[in-house]
Design a protein around this motif. Structure first.
Motif, short mmCIF file in Angstrom:
data_model
loop_
_atom_site.label_atom_id
_atom_site.label_comp_id
_atom_site.label_asym_id
_atom_site.label_seq_id
_atom_site.Cartn_x
_atom_site.Cartn_y
_atom_site.Cartn_z
N ASP A 35 -0.29 -0.56 -12.39
CA ASP A 35 0.49 0.41 -11.61
C ASP A 35 1.62 1.01 -12.45
OD1 ASP A 35 -1.15 -0.33 -9.54
OD2 ASP A 35 0.45 -1.01 -8.21
N GLU A 36 2.29 0.18 -13.23
CA GLU A 36 3.40 0.67 -14.04
C GLU A 36 2.92 1.61 -15.13
OE1 GLU A 36 5.52 -2.83 -15.23
OE2 GLU A 36 6.26 -3.17 -13.19
N TRP A 37 1.82 1.26 -15.78
CA TRP A 37 1.29 2.14 -16.82
C TRP A 37 0.85 3.47 -16.22
CZ3 TRP A 37 -1.94 -0.23 -21.33
CH2 TRP A 37 -1.23 -1.29 -21.92
N MET A 38 0.18 3.42 -15.07
CA MET A 38 -0.30 4.64 -14.44
C MET A 38 0.87 5.51 -13.98
SD MET A 38 -3.61 3.07 -12.46
CE MET A 38 -4.26 4.63 -11.82
N SER A 39 1.91 4.89 -13.46
CA SER A 39 3.10 5.66 -13.06
C SER A 39 3.76 6.30 -14.28
CB SER A 39 4.10 4.77 -12.33
OG SER A 39 3.59 4.38 -11.08
N ALA A 40 3.85 5.54 -15.37
CA ALA A 40 4.45 6.08 -16.60
C ALA A 40 3.66 7.26 -17.15
CB ALA A 40 4.57 4.97 -17.65
N LEU A 41 2.35 7.24 -16.93
CA LEU A 41 1.48 8.33 -17.39
C LEU A 41 1.37 9.45 -16.35
CD1 LEU A 41 -1.35 6.13 -18.92
CD2 LEU A 41 0.27 7.58 -20.18
N ASP A 42 2.08 9.30 -15.22
CA ASP A 42 2.04 10.26 -14.12
C ASP A 42 0.63 10.46 -13.60
OD1 ASP A 42 3.40 11.86 -12.29
OD2 ASP A 42 3.12 13.67 -13.49
N VAL A 43 -0.08 9.32 -13.42
CA VAL A 43 -1.44 9.32 -12.92
C VAL A 43 -1.43 8.77 -11.49
CG1 VAL A 43 -3.74 8.31 -13.24
CG2 VAL A 43 -2.39 8.98 -15.23
N ASN A 44 -2.24 9.35 -10.63
CA ASN A 44 -2.35 8.89 -9.25
C ASN A 44 -2.78 7.42 -9.23
OD1 ASN A 44 -3.59 8.26 -6.66
ND2 ASN A 44 -3.41 10.44 -6.21
N LEU A 45 -2.04 6.58 -8.53
CA LEU A 45 -2.34 5.15 -8.45
C LEU A 45 -3.70 4.86 -7.82
CD1 LEU A 45 1.10 3.64 -7.35
CD2 LEU A 45 0.08 3.66 -9.63
N TRP A 46 -4.25 5.81 -7.07
CA TRP A 46 -5.53 5.60 -6.38
C TRP A 46 -6.71 6.15 -7.17
CZ3 TRP A 46 -3.67 2.09 -3.69
CH2 TRP A 46 -2.46 2.23 -3.02
N ASP A 47 -6.46 6.60 -8.40
CA ASP A 47 -7.53 7.10 -9.27
C ASP A 47 -8.25 5.88 -9.86
OD1 ASP A 47 -9.08 8.03 -11.43
OD2 ASP A 47 -7.63 9.60 -11.93
N SER A 48 -9.34 5.47 -9.24
CA SER A 48 -10.00 4.22 -9.61
C SER A 48 -10.60 4.27 -11.02
CB SER A 48 -11.06 3.82 -8.59
OG SER A 48 -12.04 4.82 -8.49
N ALA A 49 -11.09 5.44 -11.45
CA ALA A 49 -11.64 5.55 -12.80
C ALA A 49 -10.53 5.34 -13.84
CB ALA A 49 -12.32 6.90 -13.00
N MET A 50 -9.37 5.93 -13.60
CA MET A 50 -8.25 5.75 -14.52
C MET A 50 -7.74 4.32 -14.48
SD MET A 50 -6.35 6.92 -16.88
CE MET A 50 -6.43 8.69 -16.87
N ARG A 51 -7.71 3.72 -13.30
CA ARG A 51 -7.28 2.31 -13.19
C ARG A 51 -8.21 1.42 -14.01
NH1 ARG A 51 -3.89 -0.67 -10.24
NH2 ARG A 51 -3.30 1.21 -9.13
N ASP A 52 -9.51 1.67 -13.92
CA ASP A 52 -10.46 0.89 -14.72
C ASP A 52 -10.18 1.04 -16.21
OD1 ASP A 52 -11.71 0.04 -12.39
OD2 ASP A 52 -13.40 1.44 -12.58
N ARG A 53 -9.87 2.26 -16.64
CA ARG A 53 -9.57 2.50 -18.07
C ARG A 53 -8.29 1.79 -18.49
NH1 ARG A 53 -9.74 8.72 -19.03
NH2 ARG A 53 -9.38 8.05 -21.18
#
Length: 149
Positions: A35-53
């Motif tokens: 969650d912290e990495w995704m927030s820092a990258l300004d990526v939607n927390l619910w983007d499952s493909a990005m979460r997997d990456r």
């Protein structure tokens, strides 16, 4: 220094971040939270493909740190037994000990905490939480015995 992987398991609102921060400080370890990495990258927390990456990158980094003898705290939620098994066997293959911390919190309390923190965007709904609670694979005693104390 002995390598250790600590898997922190629980639903949103269970206290994973608070507990993981405390563990990382006490054990002089590194905490990995998608969650912290995704927030820092300004990526939607619910983007499952990005979460997997992101989790894939974090697991690669975690393995490097375990090889170096570091304690790593994984704060992914790890909702499935299969996901926890993969992490456990991967860390053990590197010679690391592996601990499981399961934060078992009733759904009504999870919902209270989520409403109080009010920081997800889009917000978590009670229906989301109820659905997640039904698919979450809670660790049982047999699984708990597979981990180090």
């Amino acid at each position: 220094m002995t390598a250790c992987l600590i898997i922190v398991c629980g639903l949103p609102g269970s206290g994973k971040t608070t507990h993981s921060r405390r563990l990382a400080a006490q054990r002089r370890g590194v905490r990995l939270c998608p969650d912290e990495w995704m927030s820092a990258l300004d990526v939607n927390l619910w983007d499952s493909a990005m979460r997997d990456r992101v989790e894939g990158l974090q697991w690669s980094l975690a393995q490097d740190m375990l090889r170096a003898g570091v304690t790593v705290v994984i704060e992914w939620g790890t909702w499935s037994r299969a996901e926890r098994d993969t992490l456990r066997s991967g860390a053990r293959a590197l010679g690391a000990s592996v601990e499981l911390v399961y934060l078992d919190v009733p759904v009504y309390e999870l919902w209270r905490r989520i409403q109080a923190r009010d920081h997800e965007d889009p917000p978590i709904t009670r229906a989301d939480l109820d659905a997640w609670s039904r698919v979450f694979e809670r660790p049982d005693e047999a699984e708990a015995r597979l981990y180090d104390a």
